[in-house]
Design an enzyme around this catalytic site. Structure first.
Site, mmCIF file in Angstrom:
data_model
loop_
_atom_site.group_PDB
_atom_site.id
_atom_site.type_symbol
_atom_site.label_atom_id
_atom_site.label_comp_id
_atom_site.label_asym_id
_atom_site.label_seq_id
_atom_site.Cartn_x
_atom_site.Cartn_y
_atom_site.Cartn_z
ATOM 1 N N CYS A 84 0.831 -1.191 0.000
ATOM 2 C CA CYS A 84 0.000 0.000 0.000
ATOM 3 C C CYS A 84 0.871 1.249 0.000
ATOM 4 C CB CYS A 84 -0.921 -0.028 1.222
ATOM 5 S SG CYS A 84 -1.881 1.473 1.410
ATOM 6 N N ASP A 161 10.999 -16.318 5.418
ATOM 7 C CA ASP A 161 12.468 -16.337 5.403
ATOM 8 C C ASP A 161 13.106 -16.584 6.766
ATOM 9 O OD1 ASP A 161 12.271 -15.705 2.789
ATOM 10 O OD2 ASP A 161 12.818 -13.599 3.010
ATOM 11 N N ARG A 196 22.323 -37.306 -11.942
ATOM 12 C CA ARG A 196 22.268 -35.931 -12.404
ATOM 13 C C ARG A 196 22.597 -34.974 -11.261
ATOM 14 N NH1 ARG A 196 17.242 -35.495 -16.119
ATOM 15 N NH2 ARG A 196 18.607 -35.956 -17.860
ATOM 16 N N GLY A 204 15.343 -16.316 0.214
ATOM 17 C CA GLY A 204 16.221 -15.793 1.260
ATOM 18 C C GLY A 204 17.206 -14.803 0.678
ATOM 19 N N HIS A 293 7.583 -19.297 -5.720
ATOM 20 C CA HIS A 293 6.436 -19.084 -4.832
ATOM 21 C C HIS A 293 5.830 -20.352 -4.256
ATOM 22 C CE1 HIS A 293 6.875 -14.977 -6.013
ATOM 23 N NE2 HIS A 293 6.031 -14.677 -5.048
ATOM 24 N N ARG A 468 10.830 -52.707 21.858
ATOM 25 C CA ARG A 468 10.540 -52.219 23.206
ATOM 26 C C ARG A 468 11.133 -53.134 24.285
ATOM 27 N NH1 ARG A 468 5.731 -50.318 20.560
ATOM 28 N NH2 ARG A 468 5.832 -48.050 20.578
HETATM 29 P P1 ADP Z 1 6.969 -6.750 4.567
HETATM 30 O O1 ADP Z 1 6.046 -6.325 5.662
HETATM 31 O O2 ADP Z 1 6.739 -8.170 4.174
HETATM 32 O O3 ADP Z 1 8.393 -6.395 4.869
HETATM 33 P P2 ADP Z 1 6.867 -4.532 2.659
HETATM 34 O O4 ADP Z 1 8.218 -4.052 2.980
HETATM 35 O O5 ADP Z 1 6.456 -4.598 1.229
HETATM 36 O O6 ADP Z 1 6.533 -5.978 3.254
HETATM 37 O O7 ADP Z 1 5.838 -3.576 3.401
HETATM 38 C C1 ADP Z 1 4.449 -3.770 3.312
HETATM 39 C C2 ADP Z 1 3.719 -2.456 3.441
HETATM 40 O O8 ADP Z 1 4.097 -1.814 4.665
HETATM 41 C C3 ADP Z 1 4.078 -1.415 2.377
HETATM 42 O O9 ADP Z 1 3.334 -1.618 1.203
HETATM 43 C C4 ADP Z 1 3.696 -0.123 3.061
HETATM 44 O O10 ADP Z 1 2.308 0.074 3.019
HETATM 45 C C5 ADP Z 1 4.057 -0.395 4.512
HETATM 46 N N1 ADP Z 1 5.373 0.173 4.798
HETATM 47 C C6 ADP Z 1 6.586 -0.396 4.656
HETATM 48 N N2 ADP Z 1 7.564 0.446 5.020
HETATM 49 C C7 ADP Z 1 6.959 1.599 5.400
HETATM 50 C C8 ADP Z 1 7.415 2.865 5.887
HETATM 51 N N3 ADP Z 1 8.710 3.131 6.040
HETATM 52 N N4 ADP Z 1 6.484 3.802 6.177
HETATM 53 C C9 ADP Z 1 5.185 3.538 6.028
HETATM 54 N N5 ADP Z 1 4.697 2.387 5.579
HETATM 55 C C10 ADP Z 1 5.559 1.432 5.270
#
Ligand code: ADP
Length: 741
Positions: A84, A161, A196, A204, A293, A468
């Protein structure tokens, strides 16, 4: 933790899953909702992660405990996750604050990776200002803002991970390991048919946990990790090792590479480059498998369901008991205990590893990894060699006997394999005593070679046999004679209840029979988890996974009917498998040998089940330990529920039986069997080299490795009930009640 006065406790909390999805997230959400309901608190599920917080509306809605039925076994996250962008902006977070306050929510359980947890922490810190801005803009009534002066936040780590500080295991990592190991077991058979080489890339970017553990669990020949780049001439070494393996008869070679692997200069080492190298050097086909995935998918493992349930419940406890202005905490599992640590410290420590890797300070990165990570790396380096080190044969060539006792436990072969290789590598002789203590009495004893145990890590059952049989005093002269005849200097007994009894029998008579006065170490291997000196025994994780996947199938079979299933699981007089599978499979009721069954409980349980079905439930699940009660058998309970269920439901029994002892060992059981054996060999070597003859039981206590003097065995067990006096896992009894209610 400073306890919050009851009046300031949150009355509703939000839960969201964010970032990459991880198997077990559903179990965490379910646990949050059920635990909150138990405490009289409403949970709002925030759908689609942080996007749901920003957009609000129907994306934030109450979730009833009944709605969390049937999600425990699902992979991914049923409430959705999304990246987001808007949450990275202040406007986005302001909208999120309004959406929460509008619903009276000022407490949040965030389940995600370090990105999501960082974002939530920023949100929490800004909360008072965001509310002030909303009041100023006329979007929020001042009195409403005043009722929610602070945002309480707790974080759970959902990440495959296992890359986060503050917890030994992240939610999802064990399942990912299951997926990798399943895939590699399958690859091994085809690789072996065609002689093979396979190069397998696992996830990771900054953390080699999955690559390292998968290598131990599948006997890979080489592994490349981000935090431990190989020496500069790694390409020559790798080709030489793979060739040496071929020469001694390995039909397949597997190299595992973590996606973030690099050399000492920081240049990426890709699966492609490894393949090209191997093809050029070995002159044969090498194939690449990128698991991608697949590692994220599928039903969560028993451990992930249990872990997520434990942590989800603890998250609610934390929110309800902390003061509103408390520093946000991350809830994790360390040394088998639920622990809380300051959230942002954990995030910073996690990021420090990546920074060290980027700065090519690999020692610094490795220092931030746990002690067990180091040890596993060292064990792997010895065990995956094609032959013992030539320099190893120094000092006396001690002779170590390896024996099993008790029922078969998945992981026994991995233990024997590790004992043989680690013993030979020290320059010792390793003798396999076949068919347990009966075989010892008869002298069924064979010297083992390096390649005798090739491929054993992934095999279920017990290649050298187990039973046993517990020797009586009358058997001891013959046993003493065999120990002398085969010049056995020390004994590693990897087994369960009767193995411990037998080992203690020998130890207790060491004054009468001089030959029995040798160091003995007992390694807990039983699905029942019913031996002393440890909180966890090897084999039980495989059994739990077997039970949980069978119960998943039973659930599916019952979809079309209104039915109560009574599932009987093994464990003899110990309820460990019952309680843990009850938690991991989502049972409404469990019947433990430790508690027995009374007519009153049965009556109450039948009535409770009737009520639930009247309220719309379609499936009931009861798990009964085989030793729960001699009179109220599984058949009896099934008939009772069938009769009383009348029109509401029917009842069926499922006795899972010996399948629980079989099957391929789980990754955990393979890894623990290998690492505990390494510690046992070290213990015996220590005794032999120093001329001491102490005997011990190895185990995990408070999550740490401990050796308990074998002399204390009788006072640690209840011989009538055939279980240890202390069973720490019983502390989870209440959690099973809360989750089942
Ligand atoms: P994960 O939680 O798996 O490390 P991400 O790094 O993609 O995944 O983060 C998921 C979401 O968390 C992002 O899309 C964003 O909405 C929010 N987010 C990550 N870092 C920040 C930040 N520094 N400030 C605000 N929101 C953040």
């Amino acid at each position: 933790m400073s306890a919050a006065p009851a009046s300031s406790r949150p009355t509703s909390i939000g839960v969201l899953t964010s970032g990459g999805d991880a198997p077990g997230m559903n179990a965490a959400v379910r646990a949050v909702v059920r635990s909150a309901a138990y405490h009289g608190v409403v949970t709002y599920a925030v759908h689609e992660g942080l996007r749901g917080l920003v957009y609000g509306g129907d994306l934030i809605r109450p979730m009833e405990p009944a709605e969390t039925g049937g999600i425990l076994h699902k992979g991914g996250t049923v409430i959705g996750t999304a990246r987001c962008k808007e949450f990275r902006t202040r406007e986005g977070r302001r909208a999120a604050a309004r959406n929460m306050v509008d619903r009276g929510i000022d407490a949040l359980v965030a389940i995600g990776g370090d990105g999501s947890l960082t974002g939530c922490d920023i949100f929490r810190r800004e909360w008072p200002e965001l509310l002030a801005e909303l009041v100023e803009a006329g979007e929020l009534a001042p009195e409403k803002a005043a009722r929610h002066p602070a945002l309480r936040l707790v974080g759970l780590v959902g990440s495959i991970d296992n890359d986060m500080a503050g917890t030994d295991m992240t939610i999802g990592a064990d399942t990912a390991l299951h997926r990798i190991v399943e895939a590699m077991d399958a690859l091994r058979s085809t690789a072996s048919s065609h002689q093979r080489t396979f190069v397998v890339e696992v996830m990771g970017r900054h953390c080699g946990y999955l690559a390292l553990m998968a290598s131990i669990a599948t006997a890979a020949n080489w592994v490349l990790l981000p935090e431990q780049p190989p020496a500069d001439d790694w390409d020559v070494q790798m080709c030489r090792d793979v060739k040496a393996g071929r020469e001694i008869g390995r039909r397949q070679s597997i190299v595992i590479v973590a996606e973030g692997a690099c050399d000492r200069e920081g240049n990426p080492i890709t699966a492609e480059s490894i393949r090209n190298l191997l093809e050029a050097e070995l002159g044969e086909d090498a194939r690449i498998t990128i698991l991608g995935h697949v590692q994220r998918g599928g039903a969560p493992s028993a451990f992930d369901r249990y872990l997520a349930t434990l942590l989800g419940d603890a998250a609610v406890e934390q929110l309800l008991n902390e003061t509103p202005d408390a520093e946000p905490q991350l809830i994790g599992l360390r040394e088998n205990r639920v622990v809380t640590s300051p959230l942002m410290e954990c995030v910073q420590r996690t990021r420090a590893v990546s920074e060290h890797i980027q700065a090519r300070d690999f020692d610094g990165a490795m220092k931030l990894r746990s002690g067990s990570f180091h040890q596993s790396y060292q064990i792997l380096q010895t065990i995956q060699q094609a032959a013992p080190r030539r320099t190893a044969a120094v000092g006396r060539r001690f002779r170590i006997g390896v024996i099993h006792g008790g029922g078969p436990a998945p992981g026994m072969n991995a233990a024997v394999r590790a004992a043989v290789r680690l013993g030979l590598d020290r320059g010792y002789s390793v003798l396999a005593i076949r068919r347990g203590f009966r075989g010892l009495r008869r002298g069924d004893i064979h010297e083992m070679n390096w390649m005798d145990v090739s491929g054993w890590v992934s095999e279920g059952g017990a290649e050298i046999g187990t039973n046993r049989f517990v020797p009586g005093v009358e058997d001891l002269p013959a046993i003493a004679e065999q120990i002398a005849a085969h010049r056995i200097d020390a004994l590693l007994m990897a087994g369960g209840w009767t193995g411990y009894e037998a080992a203690h029998m020998l130890h207790a008579h060491r004054d009468t029979f001089r030959e029995l006065d040798i160091p003995i170490v007992c390694l807990p291997m039983t699905i029942n988890n019913d031996v002393p000196g440890t909180e966890l025994s090897i084999g039980s994780d495989t059994a739990l996974n077997s039970i949980v996947s069978d119960v998943d199938k039973i659930r599916q079979s019952a979809v079309a009917t209104r039915r109560v299933f009574i599932v009987e699981v093994m464990g003899r007089d110990s309820g460990y498998l019952t309680l843990l599978s009850g938690l991991a499979a989502g049972a409404e009721r469990i019947y433990l040998p430790e508690e027995g069954i009374t007519l009153d409980t049965l009556t109450a349980d039948v009535h409770a089940m009737e009520e639930n079905f009247r309220a719309g439930r379609r499936l009931g699940l009861i798990i009964r330990g085989e030793g729960a009660d001699p009179v109220y058998t599984t058949g009896f309970i099934t008939s009772l529920f069938e009769k009383e269920g009348g029109e509401l439901f029917d009842a069926r029994q499922a006795i899972l039986g010996h399948i629980q002892e079989g099957g391929d060992p789980s990754p955990f059981d393979r890894i623990h069997a290998t690492s505990l054996t390494a510690h046992c060999i070290e213990y015996l070597a220590d005794q032999l080299q120093s001329g001491r003859r102490a005997s011990a039981m190895i185990g995990f206590q408070s999550g740490r490795l401990q050796f308990t003097d074998l002399t204390t065995y009788p006072v640690l067990v209840d011989r009538n009930a055939q279980r240890p006096i202390e069973q720490r896992w019983m502390q989870r009894r209440q959690l099973a009640r809360i989750m089942g209610s």
